[in-house]
Write an enzyme that holds these catalytic residues in place. Structure first.
Site, short mmCIF file in Angstrom:
data_model
loop_
_atom_site.label_atom_id
_atom_site.label_comp_id
_atom_site.label_asym_id
_atom_site.label_seq_id
_atom_site.Cartn_x
_atom_site.Cartn_y
_atom_site.Cartn_z
N HIS A 44 0.83 -1.20 0.00
CA HIS A 44 0.00 0.00 0.00
C HIS A 44 0.87 1.26 0.00
CE1 HIS A 44 -3.68 2.34 1.11
NE2 HIS A 44 -2.77 3.13 1.67
N GLU A 45 1.79 1.33 0.95
CA GLU A 45 2.63 2.53 1.04
C GLU A 45 3.53 2.66 -0.18
OE1 GLU A 45 1.87 4.76 3.17
OE2 GLU A 45 0.53 3.44 4.31
N HIS A 82 1.78 4.62 -2.81
CA HIS A 82 1.88 6.08 -2.59
C HIS A 82 3.25 6.57 -3.06
CE1 HIS A 82 -1.83 6.83 -0.44
NE2 HIS A 82 -1.58 5.92 0.49
N GLU A 132 -4.64 7.84 -2.94
CA GLU A 132 -5.16 6.57 -2.44
C GLU A 132 -5.46 5.62 -3.60
OE1 GLU A 132 -4.79 6.20 0.63
OE2 GLU A 132 -5.93 4.39 1.13
ZN ZN Z 1 -3.06 5.24 1.88
#
Ligand code: ZN
Length: 505
Positions: free
Chosen positions: A269-270, A273, A299
């Site tokens: 997830h990170e 980003h 996101e």
């Molecule tokens: Zn996030």
């Protein structure tokens, strides 16, 4: 790039914005350190340093010099192609400057004082599951937030200016309309799945050596395309991504020794980003355009890598044997189907951050309804916990046993961040819209993912989204990338196909 003889005013503006950027990035570095390596004893000094830097950045940006340079730069860039970097820079800066200078300094200091007190009180209230410890301060925050909306009248909806801080240009009515379409089908899907036997994911709940988890995470995100010459990963209690420039993007992760999912999917997830920040055009550095376009766009990137790639069957086709070779005792006997079903297990829960793909947006829509009602005054803070519990019972069939796992679970409202929640759900929607399009453009994407080759996907995202930074408003960027605006259609299609197959619906 466009050829322009950069005018004097524009040069001055760029210099000033560069200083503001340096102050903000320095604050970001101090904050990163606070959450990773700072010893306890640093807390008091650090909060002083951080508030000083933020105040300086804010003062510098909202000062009259910015206004003067901006007016000059607007004249100098008037003839430029509206998509040129400088035209976008002046437009974005002007929008931000006019927004921020509408807010009086007294409000800014009252808000910062109130929310820092509120943070402490919220932590205490959550520890004791006592809403009444937090309610008076929440009331004060709401008064301030309604006041904030008042600085932007006339507007169609008092929630609009709040939402605009996170999603420039997006309106409450648009979110309500998208959610209106999303809600009934997501509720129906969740109900249908609830009648089936939940998937078995016990194999994820075993002892997994943290050092090996860490190394495996790095291996995966290196394959995604995370550039370790321009970033690094560290540990923190709450995973986050921060950038000090496109050449230094930091992600943090956390791991649980008894559950593999937290570290594995949190890291992906990170990294999503971070790939966004690492992909911004270098020409936009040290300006307000040198980062992601909005929270929802950001996101969308993290969700795309975490869910559309990381929870797909084709990804695990080659990655599961690798994972099982690292954890042979725990996963040696788990075949692809069992693994795939396990990591996509659906289980209605009380806690947003632990929610699965099929129920996550329901948590967001509950919060959106409540916070809009709080801002308009249709709901008061005394009624809030009851309304929360009632919404959870109605939507997910669960009632929180106490307020710590109910209305007090999220940090956002204590920080005065009304308008933030919808961006999480919109990120899911946008991720699916992008996914639908990239699959059309790269017909053998599944095969590429199966062979752990993500270069095609990453280049596509770089080209359509990343490189533009914050040049365009989020909905405009989306229309440029996809030829359509925000829509729940792709996401609903994705969810219904994936979970229909998994649960035989
Ligand atoms: Zn996030």
């Amino acid at each position: 790039r466009e050829v322009t003889a950069m005018g004097k005013q524009l040069r001055g503006l760029r210099r000033l914005l560069g200083e503001v950027d340096a102050l903000s990035r320095a604050a970001a570095l101090l904050s990163w350190d606070q959450q990773t390596y700072m010893p306890k004893g640093g807390a008091e000094g650090r909060s002083l340093q951080l508030s000083t830097l933020s105040r300086l950045a804010h003062q510098r940006f909202t000062g009259t010099e910015t206004g003067d340079l901006l007016r000059g730069a607007e004249t100098e860039t008037a003839g430029l192609d509206p998509d040129a970097d400088d035209a976008c820079l002046v437009r974005k800066t002007g929008r931000e400057y006019r927004k921020q200078t509408r807010v009086p300094g007294d409000w800014v200091s009252a808000f910062s004082r109130t929310t820092s007190l509120a943070h402490q009180e919220w932590i205490q209230a959550r520890e004791q599951a006592g809403y009444s410890l937090f309610q008076p301060r929440l009331e004060e925050i709401l008064r301030l937030r309604r006041g904030y909306a008042g600085f932007f009248t006339p507007c169609d909806h008092p929630y609009d200016p709040l939402l605009d801080d996170f999603e420039p240009g997006l309106k409450t009515a648009q979110v309500a309309s998208v959610f209106g379409e999303l809600r009934p089908r997501q509720e129906e899907l969740a109900r249908a799945i609830a009648e089936k036997t939940p998937a078995d994911n016990r194999f994820l709940h075993q002892r997994f050596d943290e050092k090996r988890q860490w190394e495996l995470g790095l291996e995966i995100i290196r394959a995604f395309g995370f550039d370790f010459d321009r970033g690094r990963q560290d540990r923190s209690a709450h995973p986050f991504t921060t950038a000090f420039g496109r050449g230094d993007v930091r992600i943090t992760t956390r791991m649980q020794p008894g559950y593999l999912g937290t570290g594995l999917f949190g890291t992906m997830h990170e990294a999503g980003h971070a790939l966004y920040e690492q992909g911004v055009d270098p020409a936009l550095e040290r300006t307000p355009l040198g980062g992601g376009a909005s929270l929802a766009l950001h996101e969308s990137q993290s969700r795309l890598w975490e869910n559309l790639v990381g929870r797909s069957r084709c990804f695990w086709k080659s990655c599961l044997p690798r994972l099982a070779s690292v954890f042979p005792g725990q996963l040696g006997g788990v075949d692809l189907e069992r693994f795939y079903r396990g990591i996509n297990r659906v289980m209605p829960s009380l806690i947003r951050v632990e929610a699965d793909e099929a129920t996550y947006n329901l948590h967001i829509m509950i919060r959106f309804d409540l916070e809009v009602a709080l801002i308009t005054g249709d709901l008061d803070t005394g009624q809030l916990p009851g309304a929360w519990n009632e919404a959870y019972q109605r939507t997910l069939g669960l009632t929180p046993p106490d307020h710590a796992v109910g209305v007090l679970q999220d940090v956002h409202w204590s920080g005065g961040m009304f308008g933030y929640f919808p961006t999480y759900a919109l990120g899911n929607l946008i991720a699916s819209q992008l996914w639908e399009e990239v699959r059309r453009d790269i017909p053998d994407l599944d095969r590429q993912i199966e062979s752990m080759d993500f270069s095609g996907l990453l280049s596509w995202l770089r080209e359509r989204i990343h490189r533009h930074g914050a040049k365009f408003e989020p909905l405009d960027l989306l229309r440029r990338a996809l030829g359509e605006g925000l829509s729940p259609r792709a996401y609903l299609g994705y969810l219904e196909t994936k979970y229909g197959e998994l649960y035989g619906l």
